[in-house]
Design a protein around this motif. Structure first.
Motif, short mmCIF file in Angstrom:
data_model
loop_
_atom_site.label_atom_id
_atom_site.label_comp_id
_atom_site.label_asym_id
_atom_site.label_seq_id
_atom_site.Cartn_x
_atom_site.Cartn_y
_atom_site.Cartn_z
N SER A 143 0.83 -29.32 -4.21
CA SER A 143 0.18 -29.53 -2.91
C SER A 143 0.42 -30.95 -2.40
O SER A 143 0.58 -31.18 -1.20
CB SER A 143 -1.32 -29.25 -3.01
OG SER A 143 -1.99 -30.27 -3.70
N LEU A 201 -2.08 -26.22 2.41
CA LEU A 201 -3.36 -25.53 2.51
C LEU A 201 -3.39 -24.31 1.61
O LEU A 201 -4.39 -24.04 0.92
CB LEU A 201 -3.61 -25.13 3.96
CG LEU A 201 -4.93 -24.40 4.24
CD1 LEU A 201 -6.12 -25.27 3.82
CD2 LEU A 201 -5.03 -24.03 5.71
N ARG A 202 -2.30 -23.55 1.57
CA ARG A 202 -2.24 -22.36 0.71
C ARG A 202 -2.37 -22.76 -0.75
O ARG A 202 -3.07 -22.10 -1.54
CB ARG A 202 -0.92 -21.62 0.94
CG ARG A 202 -0.82 -20.29 0.19
CD ARG A 202 0.55 -19.70 0.33
NE ARG A 202 1.57 -20.51 -0.32
CZ ARG A 202 1.82 -20.47 -1.62
NH1 ARG A 202 1.10 -19.69 -2.43
NH2 ARG A 202 2.76 -21.23 -2.15
N LEU A 220 -3.87 -25.48 -1.94
CA LEU A 220 -5.23 -25.93 -2.21
C LEU A 220 -6.19 -24.75 -2.32
O LEU A 220 -7.13 -24.77 -3.14
CB LEU A 220 -5.68 -26.88 -1.10
CG LEU A 220 -4.98 -28.26 -1.08
CD1 LEU A 220 -5.41 -29.05 0.14
CD2 LEU A 220 -5.28 -29.03 -2.37
N GLU A 221 -5.97 -23.73 -1.53
CA GLU A 221 -6.80 -22.52 -1.66
C GLU A 221 -6.57 -21.87 -3.02
O GLU A 221 -7.51 -21.36 -3.65
CB GLU A 221 -6.44 -21.53 -0.55
CG GLU A 221 -6.92 -21.98 0.83
CD GLU A 221 -6.41 -21.08 1.93
OE1 GLU A 221 -5.46 -20.30 1.67
OE2 GLU A 221 -6.93 -21.17 3.07
N ARG A 222 -5.33 -21.90 -3.49
CA ARG A 222 -5.05 -21.36 -4.82
C ARG A 222 -5.73 -22.21 -5.89
O ARG A 222 -6.23 -21.69 -6.90
CB ARG A 222 -3.54 -21.32 -5.03
CG ARG A 222 -3.09 -20.74 -6.35
CD ARG A 222 -1.60 -20.43 -6.35
NE ARG A 222 -1.32 -19.23 -5.56
CZ ARG A 222 -0.10 -18.70 -5.42
NH1 ARG A 222 0.94 -19.27 -6.01
NH2 ARG A 222 0.08 -17.61 -4.71
N MET A 227 -8.55 -23.84 -5.57
CA MET A 227 -9.97 -23.48 -5.56
C MET A 227 -10.20 -22.16 -6.28
O MET A 227 -11.20 -21.98 -6.99
CB MET A 227 -10.45 -23.38 -4.12
CG MET A 227 -10.46 -24.72 -3.38
SD MET A 227 -10.94 -24.55 -1.64
CE MET A 227 -12.62 -23.94 -1.81
N GLU A 228 -9.26 -21.24 -6.15
CA GLU A 228 -9.35 -19.95 -6.86
C GLU A 228 -9.31 -20.16 -8.37
O GLU A 228 -10.00 -19.47 -9.12
CB GLU A 228 -8.18 -19.07 -6.40
CG GLU A 228 -8.03 -17.77 -7.18
CD GLU A 228 -6.71 -17.09 -6.86
OE1 GLU A 228 -6.24 -16.30 -7.71
OE2 GLU A 228 -6.13 -17.33 -5.78
N TYR A 288 -6.24 -33.34 2.28
CA TYR A 288 -6.41 -32.61 3.54
C TYR A 288 -5.25 -32.88 4.49
O TYR A 288 -4.95 -34.04 4.78
CB TYR A 288 -7.73 -33.01 4.21
CG TYR A 288 -8.94 -32.73 3.35
CD1 TYR A 288 -9.27 -31.43 3.01
CD2 TYR A 288 -9.71 -33.78 2.86
CE1 TYR A 288 -10.37 -31.17 2.21
CE2 TYR A 288 -10.81 -33.52 2.05
CZ TYR A 288 -11.13 -32.22 1.73
OH TYR A 288 -12.21 -31.96 0.94
#
Length: 469
Positions: A411, A424-425, A427-429, A431-432, A454
């Motif tokens: 990222s 962003l994708r 960072l979402e991963r 968090m998962e 960010y």
């Protein structure tokens, strides 16, 4: 169903192919003026050869021409002798019975080798030596010229890649010797089936040298053509995002567009119909076991897998790996990468089908082996791709402890390249994965500052969700 309207699997709108259809109709016009025409139409499976021929045949019939169509039949290692000619002549006999009978008069016994219905009760055994074969070819050419003296005839031979040797020889003879008559001889073949040792390959090379033979190669559809095809199938304007997705996955192959459009409209989760998946896997399943194993490895390696990385993961001897790759390339499953030393799937949907066919544990194991090989030898892939690919391998290996730091590193690299959507994708991963990682691993992670974590909002975004935290 769409609001009570059944979705069509084939677009009623004939899309693209303006230039190719013009070439065929021009050939018909020349033949109609008394100049015989010879055409070869090539293209990969599903690209639209049959649809082009159908549109051409319809135009020919409107103009008063006669179409006689025959197809080669795949039986074992070779086709049925003269099968497409027999079928086409039989259709021609139904269309012009009196003219064909008159053209064959006196030569029925020998022509019966192509069209048994011409045999008479007292038929003698036709000669089967080389002289008899040459005479049969000559009689066939004269038969077609006589039938086409008063009617413009289009003789279509489909699927020439399955043709037997006799059919190939007769077609070559006709292409070389036809000089009179209002006749078009058109043959189609799958270009992706013509591997280096395919028996049709020498014939194509030979025919290329004849000025009288016109080659037509069908390419894949553009995005705009895919858009029009989907609109015809759905009978309404498709969403731009769906068009983009289907165009990317189908690579513009007309048949794949049809299958994906119907599957998406029916709400299939994978987007692959059973018939499409089976079709895509046929060539893979016909490969030797070692080649199938290599193909499965490449399917999980990314869009392109480098030679050295593949060798490290496959664990095969150099000669064994080369033979497996040769089999996959000759079968049209894999192709050498144009921009580096490596291999990729010839069609992205084949890769998707192979990946979907893997067992869950098999997919995880393959990704782990890719990740471990890349960690051990980082130089196996280009440096700019390494963080993203390592993050993907560990994530799909279902190793959260390894995946989380790799995803965060990727990222950061994405942000530095201003690839904010990709960041962003990732960072979402992350968090998962967070809750699945032991606290000791999380504690050892390098903290990201605000600028790394960010992405900035787009220039035209002042407030709302797009503005970010």
């Amino acid at each position: 169903m769409l609001g009570g309207v059944e979705t069509k699997s084939v677009s009623p709108v004939f899309v693209g192919r303006t230039g190719e259809l013009a070439t065929l109709t021009d050939a018909f016009a020349r033949a109609d003026a008394g100049e015989p025409q010879a055409l070869l139409v090539g293209g990969e499976a599903g690209v639209g050869k049959t649809r082009l021929v159908e549109e051409f045949a319809a135009a020919v019939r409107v103009r008063g021409g006669v179409v006689a169509l025959g197809g080669c039949v795949e039986i074992g290692a070779d086709g049925l002798p003269f099968a497409p000619f027999s079928t086409a002549l039989r259709q021609l006999r139904r269309e012009l019975p009196e003219h064909l009978a008159a053209a064959a008069e006196g030569q029925e016994e020998e022509l019966a080798r192509l069209l048994p219905e011409l045999a008479v009760a007292a038929a003698r055994e036709a000669r089967r030596d080389e002289q008899g074969m040459a005479r049969l070819f000559e009689l066939t050419a004269r038969l077609l010229e006589r039938v086409a003296a008063e009617h413009t005839v289009v003789l279509v031979l489909e699927d020439l890649h399955w043709a037997d040797a006799s059919t190939r020889h007769l077609l070559a003879y006709l292409f070389r010797t036809l000089r009179t008559g209002r006749l078009v001889v058109l043959a189609t073949y799958r270009s992706d089936d013509i591997h280096r040792r395919h028996p049709l390959r020498p014939l194509l090379a030979e025919l290329d040298r004849l000025r009288t033979v016109h080659r037509v190669e069908l390419g894949r559809f553009s995005r705009e053509e895919v858009h029009r095809q989907i609109a015809g199938i759905l009978d309404r304007e498709p969403e731009p995002g769906r068009v983009d997705d289907i165009f990317e996955r189908s690579d513009g192959n007309a048949f794949f567009v049809e299958e994906l459009a119907v599957a998406a409209d029916e709400g299939r989760r994978t987007g692959l119909t059973d018939s499409l998946r089976d079709l895509l896997l046929v060539r893979v399943e016909n490969l030797p076991e070692s080649a199938q194993r290599v193909v499965r490895i490449v399917a999980e390696g990314g869009s392109t897998v480098e030679d050295r990385l593949l060798a490290a993961v496959a664990g095969l001897g150099e000669d064994d790996l080369i033979e497996a790759l040769r089999a996959a390339v000759n079968a049209g499953v894999l192709t050498p990468a144009p921009d580096r030393d490596g291999y990729r799937f010839r069609h992205s949907l084949v890769r998707e089908a192979v990946s979907d066919d893997l067992l869950p544990g098999e997919r995880s194991r393959l990704n782990r082996r890719f990740a471990e090989a890349l960690e051990a030898q980082p130089a196996l892939v280009p440096a700019d791709e390494r963080p993203t690919r390592l993050a993907s391998y560990w994530y799909h290996a279902h190793d959260a402890a390894k995946a989380l730091p790799a995803v965060l590193d990727a990222s950061v690299v994405a942000r530095r390249r201003h690839a904010y959507a990709e960041q962003l994708r990732l960072l979402e991963r992350a968090m998962e994965l967070w809750d699945a990682v032991p606290g000791t691993v999380r504690a050892g992670l390098r903290p990201l500052d605000h600028a790394e974590a960010y992405p900035p909002p787009p220039p035209d975004c002042d407030e709302g969700p797009c503005a970010g935290p």
